[in-house]
Write a protein that holds these residues in place. Structure first.
Motif, PDB file in Angstrom:
ATOM      1  N   HIS A 279      46.437  44.809  50.223  1.00  0.00           N
ATOM      2  CA  HIS A 279      47.155  45.432  49.100  1.00  0.00           C
ATOM      3  C   HIS A 279      46.444  46.697  48.605  1.00  0.00           C
ATOM      4  CE1 HIS A 279      49.761  41.977  48.975  1.00  0.00           C
ATOM      5  NE2 HIS A 279      48.746  41.158  48.746  1.00  0.00           N
TER       6      HIS A 279
ATOM      7  N   ILE B   2      48.189  41.589  43.706  1.00  0.00           N
ATOM      8  CA  ILE B   2      46.797  41.111  43.681  1.00  0.00           C
ATOM      9  C   ILE B   2      46.585  40.103  42.553  1.00  0.00           C
ATOM     10  CG2 ILE B   2      44.426  41.860  43.148  1.00  0.00           C
ATOM     11  CD1 ILE B   2      45.156  44.471  44.767  1.00  0.00           C
TER      12      ILE B   2
ATOM     13  N   ILE C 168      38.928  38.049  49.461  1.00  0.00           N
ATOM     14  CA  ILE C 168      39.263  39.470  49.294  1.00  0.00           C
ATOM     15  C   ILE C 168      39.571  40.109  50.650  1.00  0.00           C
ATOM     16  CG2 ILE C 168      38.277  41.724  48.669  1.00  0.00           C
ATOM     17  CD1 ILE C 168      36.779  40.195  46.366  1.00  0.00           C
TER      18      ILE C 168
ATOM     19  N   GLU D  63      48.004  36.834  43.537  1.00  0.00           N
ATOM     20  CA  GLU D  63      47.176  36.191  44.578  1.00  0.00           C
ATOM     21  C   GLU D  63      45.904  35.584  43.965  1.00  0.00           C
ATOM     22  OE1 GLU D  63      47.930  35.525  47.541  1.00  0.00           O
ATOM     23  OE2 GLU D  63      49.231  37.060  48.417  1.00  0.00           O
ATOM     24  N   ILE D  64      45.297  36.288  43.009  1.00  0.00           N
ATOM     25  CA  ILE D  64      44.101  35.758  42.329  1.00  0.00           C
ATOM     26  C   ILE D  64      44.445  34.477  41.583  1.00  0.00           C
ATOM     27  CG2 ILE D  64      42.461  36.200  40.433  1.00  0.00           C
ATOM     28  CD1 ILE D  64      42.419  39.161  41.370  1.00  0.00           C
TER      29      ILE D  64
ATOM     30  N   THR E 288      42.898  38.288  52.189  1.00  0.00           N
ATOM     31  CA  THR E 288      44.150  38.221  51.429  1.00  0.00           C
ATOM     32  C   THR E 288      44.430  39.453  50.577  1.00  0.00           C
ATOM     33  OG1 THR E 288      43.868  35.818  51.347  1.00  0.00           O
ATOM     34  CG2 THR E 288      45.476  36.765  49.825  1.00  0.00           C
ATOM     35  N   LEU E 289      43.390  39.976  49.912  1.00  0.00           N
ATOM     36  CA  LEU E 289      43.626  41.049  48.938  1.00  0.00           C
ATOM     37  C   LEU E 289      43.520  42.447  49.532  1.00  0.00           C
ATOM     38  CD1 LEU E 289      41.756  39.695  45.754  1.00  0.00           C
ATOM     39  CD2 LEU E 289      44.119  39.292  46.492  1.00  0.00           C
TER      40      LEU E 289
END
Length: 360
Positions: free
Chosen positions: A341, A293, A334, A296-297, A337-338
């Motif tokens: 996870h 995460i 979010i 990715e951020i 993509t997030l």
């Protein structure tokens, strides 16, 4: 102990009737982290937090007068008896009985519930102890009504600290400092104080989306982690750094420089976990998906120039922080993509709030 003595209730009336109070108190997220404590829940370094709004505990306290003077309570969680919470509440009452001797005159029935999933990996001790302390102070206002509102707020925060250190930052919003530090006027080790300086409009209603990476119980509790700071090789430098970062953050909150805000907040989060990884014994609370995460951020921020950043508590979950005006873009990021996870794709949207409130 003299400072504490000013909060001791000496003259009070015993009520003859029973009654009920219900308070809601939110969790909070520290930007400058508290890690390490002295005796009586005194922080080894100052911290600064955003008070949250949606992740809160709602506590109903019923009081019934009784003849015998002792600590007496029943404890329910969401309407069901919860014996596993009992030792923590017993210890809390033992810690506060000298300051609040009137609690020995009543039998309490405490029924508490969270607006967020229980065992979701969100620290509920801060919201829980703040809500309980707010109800105790509501009772104090009846038995000892002669103090100022400022006194009651400080004492509620002090009582919350005796239950769980960070709980003292959940009594009042929306930016709170706990721990004595030169750069914040009237800051105190005893209770949290509302940040008393100018704050840039960019921080109004700042958003915090909590990504539930791991909802299991931590392998190492925060209490154990705090204790490991006593002989930590980097402790003194870390404590000094917290003072420096609060001074910097004070300026950042005024100017609204989000580049500096992001650098400081993310560095604080990683420093907290670095202290865990370099203590003896060492331990790691981040999970592989925590790192996924974070990366990715960083990628998203680099490619979009949207000022989104992360912070971490003492656990694997990630708090995604961003200004309200980017809410649509960040929520999309979010979700797309997030979320994959997170455990069961779970996350909770929250934002800055104002602290404990009477919902009786």
């Amino acid at each position: 102990m003299n400072a504490l003595h000013t909060f001791k209730t000496i003259n009070y009336t015993k009520l003859t009737n029973s009654g009920t109070f219900t308070f809601a108190a939110p969790s909070n997220i520290a930007l400058v982290k508290y890690w390490g404590k002295k005796q009586n829940q005194i922080p080894a370094n100052p911290s600064l937090s955003f008070t949250l709004k949606n992740c809160k505990t709602i506590t109903k306290l019923q009081y019934q007068p009784k003849a015998e003077k002792n600590i007496s309570f029943d404890l329910l969680f969401e309407g069901q008896v919860k014996e596993s919470f009992r030792p923590k509440i017993q210890k809390y009452f033992e810690r506060i009985q000298d300051l609040c001797p009137y609690i020995l005159d009543y039998h309490f029935k405490i029924d508490t519930q969270n607006t967020f999933p229980h065992s979701s990996g969100i620290a509920s001790s801060a919201s829980g102890m703040a809500a309980l302390s707010a109800t105790i102070i509501a009772l104090e206002k009846l038995v000892n009504p002669n103090q100022t509102e400022a006194f009651y707020l400080q004492k509620a925060s002090l009582l919350a600290r005796l239950g769980s250190g960070s709980a003292c930052r959940s009594i009042k919003g929306n930016i709170v400092v706990w721990g004595e530090t030169d750069s914040i006027e009237n800051s105190s080790d005893l209770f949290g104080v509302t940040f008393p300086y100018e704050v840039n409009n960019i921080f109004n209603n700042y958003q915090d989306t909590i990504l539930l990476v791991d909802k299991g119980e931590k392998q190492v509790s925060s209490t154990v982690g705090h204790d490991l700071m006593h002989n930590h090789p980097f402790a003194e430098r870390r404590f000094k750094q917290a003072h420096e970062n609060i001074q910097q953050l004070k300026d950042i909150l005024k100017t609204g420089n989000l580049t500096e805000f992001i650098a400081l907040v993310e560095s604080e989060a990683l420093t907290l976990h670095a202290m865990m990884m370099t203590s003896k014994p060492y331990f790691i609370l981040m999970k592989p998906n925590t790192l996924e995460i974070i990366n990715e951020i960083w990628k998203f921020r680099e490619s979009t120039k949207i000022p989104v950043c992360f912070t971490l508590d003492a656990g694997a979950n990630v708090h995604v922080l961003y200004p309200e005006k980017y809410k649509i873009s960040v929520t999309e990021f979010i979700t797309n993509t997030l979320a994959k996870h997170c455990q069961n794709n779970q996350f909770i949207h929250d934002e800055m709030g104002n602290g404990a409130e009477n919902v009786s």
